[in-house]
Design a protein around this motif. Sequence first.
Motif, PDB file in Angstrom:
ATOM      1  N   ALA A 318      48.433  46.223  35.912  1.00  0.00           N
ATOM      2  CA  ALA A 318      48.511  44.862  36.442  1.00  0.00           C
ATOM      3  C   ALA A 318      48.603  43.897  35.281  1.00  0.00           C
ATOM      4  O   ALA A 318      47.952  44.082  34.249  1.00  0.00           O
ATOM      5  N   LYS A 319      49.426  42.866  35.459  1.00  0.00           N
ATOM      6  CA  LYS A 319      49.523  41.800  34.452  1.00  0.00           C
ATOM      7  C   LYS A 319      49.350  40.470  35.161  1.00  0.00           C
ATOM      8  O   LYS A 319      50.094  40.143  36.089  1.00  0.00           O
ATOM      9  N   LEU A 320      48.359  39.702  34.716  1.00  0.00           N
ATOM     10  CA  LEU A 320      48.057  38.403  35.305  1.00  0.00           C
ATOM     11  C   LEU A 320      48.249  37.334  34.242  1.00  0.00           C
ATOM     12  O   LEU A 320      47.697  37.439  33.146  1.00  0.00           O
ATOM     13  N   THR A 321      49.019  36.309  34.560  1.00  0.00           N
ATOM     14  CA  THR A 321      49.269  35.219  33.623  1.00  0.00           C
ATOM     15  C   THR A 321      48.978  33.891  34.314  1.00  0.00           C
ATOM     16  O   THR A 321      49.524  33.613  35.392  1.00  0.00           O
ATOM     17  N   ALA A 322      48.122  33.098  33.709  1.00  0.00           N
ATOM     18  CA  ALA A 322      47.777  31.773  34.244  1.00  0.00           C
ATOM     19  C   ALA A 322      47.335  31.855  35.699  1.00  0.00           C
ATOM     20  O   ALA A 322      47.708  31.026  36.524  1.00  0.00           O
ATOM     21  N   CYS A 323      46.543  32.857  36.018  1.00  0.00           N
ATOM     22  CA  CYS A 323      46.041  33.038  37.378  1.00  0.00           C
ATOM     23  C   CYS A 323      44.588  32.576  37.473  1.00  0.00           C
ATOM     24  O   CYS A 323      43.861  32.560  36.478  1.00  0.00           O
ATOM     25  N   ARG A 324      44.188  32.250  38.670  1.00  0.00           N
ATOM     26  CA  ARG A 324      42.830  31.805  38.918  1.00  0.00           C
ATOM     27  C   ARG A 324      42.220  32.672  40.016  1.00  0.00           C
ATOM     28  O   ARG A 324      42.811  32.814  41.101  1.00  0.00           O
ATOM     29  N   ILE A 325      41.069  33.262  39.734  1.00  0.00           N
ATOM     30  CA  ILE A 325      40.363  34.089  40.708  1.00  0.00           C
ATOM     31  C   ILE A 325      38.960  33.507  40.863  1.00  0.00           C
ATOM     32  O   ILE A 325      38.230  33.370  39.875  1.00  0.00           O
ATOM     33  N   HIS A 326      38.585  33.162  42.074  1.00  0.00           N
ATOM     34  CA  HIS A 326      37.256  32.568  42.252  1.00  0.00           C
ATOM     35  C   HIS A 326      36.734  32.812  43.662  1.00  0.00           C
ATOM     36  O   HIS A 326      37.481  33.145  44.588  1.00  0.00           O
ATOM     37  N   ASP A 327      35.424  32.676  43.799  1.00  0.00           N
ATOM     38  CA  ASP A 327      34.723  32.895  45.060  1.00  0.00           C
ATOM     39  C   ASP A 327      35.008  34.291  45.607  1.00  0.00           C
ATOM     40  O   ASP A 327      35.482  34.472  46.732  1.00  0.00           O
ATOM     41  N   VAL A 328      34.709  35.291  44.770  1.00  0.00           N
ATOM     42  CA  VAL A 328      34.919  36.695  45.133  1.00  0.00           C
ATOM     43  C   VAL A 328      33.695  37.503  44.694  1.00  0.00           C
ATOM     44  O   VAL A 328      32.939  37.070  43.820  1.00  0.00           O
ATOM     45  N   PRO A 329      33.479  38.705  45.275  1.00  0.00           N
ATOM     46  CA  PRO A 329      32.349  39.542  44.836  1.00  0.00           C
ATOM     47  C   PRO A 329      32.532  40.022  43.395  1.00  0.00           C
ATOM     48  O   PRO A 329      31.615  39.959  42.575  1.00  0.00           O
ATOM     49  N   ASP A 330      33.712  40.572  43.094  1.00  0.00           N
ATOM     50  CA  ASP A 330      34.089  41.004  41.752  1.00  0.00           C
ATOM     51  C   ASP A 330      35.526  40.538  41.529  1.00  0.00           C
ATOM     52  O   ASP A 330      36.304  40.415  42.489  1.00  0.00           O
ATOM     53  N   ALA A 331      35.901  40.333  40.273  1.00  0.00           N
ATOM     54  CA  ALA A 331      37.236  39.778  40.022  1.00  0.00           C
ATOM     55  C   ALA A 331      38.262  40.862  39.688  1.00  0.00           C
ATOM     56  O   ALA A 331      39.245  41.032  40.392  1.00  0.00           O
ATOM     57  N   LEU A 332      38.055  41.622  38.605  1.00  0.00           N
ATOM     58  CA  LEU A 332      39.044  42.587  38.134  1.00  0.00           C
ATOM     59  C   LEU A 332      38.357  43.897  37.793  1.00  0.00           C
ATOM     60  O   LEU A 332      37.509  43.933  36.907  1.00  0.00           O
ATOM     61  N   PHE A 333      38.721  44.965  38.503  1.00  0.00           N
ATOM     62  CA  PHE A 333      38.213  46.303  38.213  1.00  0.00           C
ATOM     63  C   PHE A 333      39.389  47.186  37.800  1.00  0.00           C
ATOM     64  O   PHE A 333      40.394  47.262  38.519  1.00  0.00           O
ATOM     65  N   VAL A 334      39.248  47.870  36.650  1.00  0.00           N
ATOM     66  CA  VAL A 334      40.280  48.776  36.156  1.00  0.00           C
ATOM     67  C   VAL A 334      39.632  50.131  35.931  1.00  0.00           C
ATOM     68  O   VAL A 334      38.668  50.245  35.179  1.00  0.00           O
ATOM     69  N   LEU A 335      40.156  51.175  36.596  1.00  0.00           N
ATOM     70  CA  LEU A 335      39.537  52.493  36.565  1.00  0.00           C
ATOM     71  C   LEU A 335      40.565  53.558  36.221  1.00  0.00           C
ATOM     72  O   LEU A 335      41.741  53.445  36.562  1.00  0.00           O
ATOM     73  N   ASP A 336      40.113  54.616  35.554  1.00  0.00           N
ATOM     74  CA  ASP A 336      40.872  55.831  35.266  1.00  0.00           C
ATOM     75  C   ASP A 336      41.735  55.703  34.013  1.00  0.00           C
ATOM     76  O   ASP A 336      42.329  54.660  33.749  1.00  0.00           O
ATOM     77  N   ARG A 337      41.801  56.821  33.285  1.00  0.00           N
ATOM     78  CA  ARG A 337      42.610  56.882  32.082  1.00  0.00           C
ATOM     79  C   ARG A 337      44.082  56.641  32.447  1.00  0.00           C
ATOM     80  O   ARG A 337      44.597  57.178  33.413  1.00  0.00           O
ATOM     81  N   GLY A 338      44.724  55.824  31.670  1.00  0.00           N
ATOM     82  CA  GLY A 338      46.115  55.464  31.951  1.00  0.00           C
ATOM     83  C   GLY A 338      46.246  54.169  32.722  1.00  0.00           C
ATOM     84  O   GLY A 338      47.309  53.548  32.718  1.00  0.00           O
ATOM     85  N   SER A 339      45.194  53.756  33.394  1.00  0.00           N
ATOM     86  CA  SER A 339      45.228  52.468  34.083  1.00  0.00           C
ATOM     87  C   SER A 339      45.073  51.346  33.056  1.00  0.00           C
ATOM     88  O   SER A 339      44.329  51.478  32.092  1.00  0.00           O
ATOM     89  N   ALA A 340      45.775  50.244  33.293  1.00  0.00           N
ATOM     90  CA  ALA A 340      45.730  49.150  32.323  1.00  0.00           C
ATOM     91  C   ALA A 340      45.883  47.821  33.037  1.00  0.00           C
ATOM     92  O   ALA A 340      46.556  47.720  34.059  1.00  0.00           O
ATOM     93  N   ALA A 341      45.251  46.811  32.481  1.00  0.00           N
ATOM     94  CA  ALA A 341      45.387  45.460  33.012  1.00  0.00           C
ATOM     95  C   ALA A 341      45.494  44.488  31.852  1.00  0.00           C
ATOM     96  O   ALA A 341      44.836  44.654  30.822  1.00  0.00           O
ATOM     97  N   GLU A 342      46.325  43.470  32.039  1.00  0.00           N
ATOM     98  CA  GLU A 342      46.490  42.423  31.049  1.00  0.00           C
ATOM     99  C   GLU A 342      46.297  41.081  31.739  1.00  0.00           C
ATOM    100  O   GLU A 342      46.840  40.850  32.820  1.00  0.00           O
ATOM    101  N   ALA A 343      45.508  40.235  31.133  1.00  0.00           N
ATOM    102  CA  ALA A 343      45.284  38.898  31.679  1.00  0.00           C
ATOM    103  C   ALA A 343      45.419  37.884  30.552  1.00  0.00           C
ATOM    104  O   ALA A 343      44.762  38.006  29.520  1.00  0.00           O
ATOM    105  N   VAL A 344      46.293  36.906  30.756  1.00  0.00           N
ATOM    106  CA  VAL A 344      46.557  35.882  29.745  1.00  0.00           C
ATOM    107  C   VAL A 344      46.357  34.508  30.383  1.00  0.00           C
ATOM    108  O   VAL A 344      46.920  34.229  31.448  1.00  0.00           O
ATOM    109  N   ASP A 345      45.542  33.687  29.748  1.00  0.00           N
ATOM    110  CA  ASP A 345      45.308  32.317  30.232  1.00  0.00           C
ATOM    111  C   ASP A 345      44.818  32.298  31.679  1.00  0.00           C
ATOM    112  O   ASP A 345      45.252  31.457  32.476  1.00  0.00           O
ATOM    113  N   CYS A 346      43.952  33.216  32.021  1.00  0.00           N
ATOM    114  CA  CYS A 346      43.437  33.299  33.388  1.00  0.00           C
ATOM    115  C   CYS A 346      42.011  32.754  33.457  1.00  0.00           C
ATOM    116  O   CYS A 346      41.299  32.698  32.452  1.00  0.00           O
TER     117      CYS A 346
END
Length: 819
Positions: A318-346
């Motif tokens: 997953a790649k998130l750019t200039a995103c806003r996440i709010h009023d949630v139980p958890d925001a970003l979960f990344v699991l397992d080898r090979g899984s990847a997430a990128e967040a820029v200006d979030c």
Amino acid sequence: MGAGVVRVTLDGASRWRRRSGEYATVAEALAAAEPGDTVALGAGVYRENVVLDKAVTLRSAEGPGTVRIEPPAGSALLVLASAAVHGLVLEGQDGSAPAVLIASGASELTECRIATRSSVGIEVRGEAAPSVRNCRVENPGGLGIRVSEAAQALVEDCVVDTTGQSGVVVRAGGTLRMLRCKIRQTTGAGLVLTGEGSRAEVESCEISEVNGNGVQADDLAGGVLTDCSISRVSDNGLTLDGQATLLLDRCRIHDVPENAADLRGRSRLTLTDSQLRAFGRNGLSVWDADTSVEATGCELRDSTGDYPAVWVIDGASAKLTACRIHDVPDALFVLDRGSAAEAVDCSLSQVRSTAVSVSAGAAVRLDRLRVQDATTGLWFRDHGSGGLLTDCEIADVATAVIVTKGADPVLRNCVMRGSAEAAVYVSAGGRGSFEECTATHGKGFGFHVIDGCETALTRCRAEQNARGGFEFSEPGPVVEACVSDDAKPLAPLGAAAAVPASAAGSTGARGTGASALVPAAVPVPAQLRAPAAQQSRTTLAQAIGQIAPIPDCRPAEEALAELDALVGLATVKQEVRTLIDLISVGRRRRQAGLKAPSLRRHLVFTGSPGTGKTTVARLYGEILASLGVLQRGHLVEVARMDLVGEHIGATALRTAEAFDRSRGGVLFIDEAYALAPEDGGRDFGREAIDTLVKLMEDHRDEVVVIVAGYTTEMERFLAANPGVASRFSRTITFPDYSSEELLQIARTQADEHEYALAEETAAALLTHFAALPKGPSFGNGRTARQVFETMIERHAVRMAQLPDATMEQLQLLLPADLP
């Protein structure tokens, strides 16, 4: 014309083709019609199958809804040519056939109602390319609209309502363009895309009240949704599988009990400026290797369940750019080898549990991420989990960063502020590298490392943490050039530094109970090393010894001296000195138990470009920091484009983010009047002003705001909001530079760059500056610097022609070098 009677007319003519022109059945009329003719049907019910195999127009004579085609079996309408049908009600009762079948030609279907219990309401196949406009499809017995094979359909301003299966299906290579349509109350997915080559372009449409997925894409199908709404479905808002691709632009997905978007099977989802809210499970659920989502400028909020807003697992990305996440139980979960997430200006805020969790060998890359108001900011949970984090800020959380069980992230230039417990907590074999990170204003420790974890801390800083800056319970951490406001000064290089455990607390890092005296910076030869236990205590003490006190800020007098050295600006310097004197004396009065004057530290700088406003703002911040009024004194310079967004809600977010970056320093808003244009109307700049006024009130002691611009325009800005003028009670005017002052600036530039001005050059420069027009576009000091840069370029051209130039020639600028 009587009910149940049809006529045939020439297309566009007023006379009848035949003498009577009336036929008892539609079939007879169509047999008599020629291409281009119009067949008008009288009001009534026609119980026959209508076949259009020539380019005629079929319409109701007395307006839409007065003619019903209702055959006992088969399709009510079969279109095999480029015909047109207007205003008919088409009813089918055959569950094995479509009510309307369009198999060839570029036909038109307008203002028709398909009320049927057929297999499909409207079936488009073959090489047909129909346009369906202002129609309504109701089919409790089957599908609403289906487009397949090489067919290309345009569906515009239509309603697909109450279907027994999916609302709209594009399959087997079909192409659909759908504009301003509504799909609702379907039993099955609202929109289905399936099969290689199948594609849909959907714009300004609404999909709601669906008993299934809102949009379902699989088997290499693709589509683009623009300005669409998906809501009140019983399953996922979007479901992608089988290498399907979807792009959503300015769409809204809300009120879904499952995932807003569920991706599997190497599918691809791209989201821009879209909103996902009120989802019961994940906002984005991304599964399987090579499955990916990319979101830019999106908002995920108001989760109704207990699941992360973004869930990345099993090798997905997953790649998130200039995103806003709010009023949630958890925001970003990344699991397992090979899984990847990128967040820029979030921005992640109002997170009830963990903002970012990385586990089971997954990796993240987070750049300029802002986390606020969460239980845990970042949690790297186990072996192989890690990633790179740069310029991130985690504020107002219980614990900013947790590293456990072999996880090994790298954090660079990150700030952890206002943690209720430790800012950084490393335990149970966690590692992690922290480079130039700051932990400040926490209620626990700044950096708390236990269990002998081999955490690397390089040039880190801890200040104003209630329990201490650095806490190491056992040997293990590797510390280099770290500073803390509760640390004692380092011993001189080569001297012995006594670091008994009983005193370790006073150094900012608690020890293990060791009381040995150890050299502060002298390596111990291998043959002289102590036994393992003693060596461990020594290692800890050496680590503690590398934590130095935070160096003092530059004294205010040094910054004031730099201010005094600026060319001109006599009134500006006097105004700033008066402010500094008021602040300084106010502090002394408070220390003496006297009341101190309530000062407005926010300023308005007015004047033309290039008069030194930014430079003075920087020095003002430094001076306030040296006096203890501001925590850091840094300058954050912004303009309208940094504060105002393109859509509703984005402006408040951008303004708040700029304000947060300025905490502890100065927020300098250049050309602030652009936020309040004269013909602004519904301009979003006023939202930035309103947000700024509230933030200045809520955090009055944390940030100094300086607004700058032309004098007349700044008066308009101050009148834009009732609270603005009251918060900027002092205006400092920066006058234009005189010709003599511009010459002095040029001389200063020459000295700094090791050039010299001949006397005749200085005279020519003075004449040049005096002749320059001093209109609104005049750059003042900037103009002087540009003239100097042009001079050294022209000087270089001259010198290039002299292979044996002397030292004096290489330095001396002549009148010929003037522009």
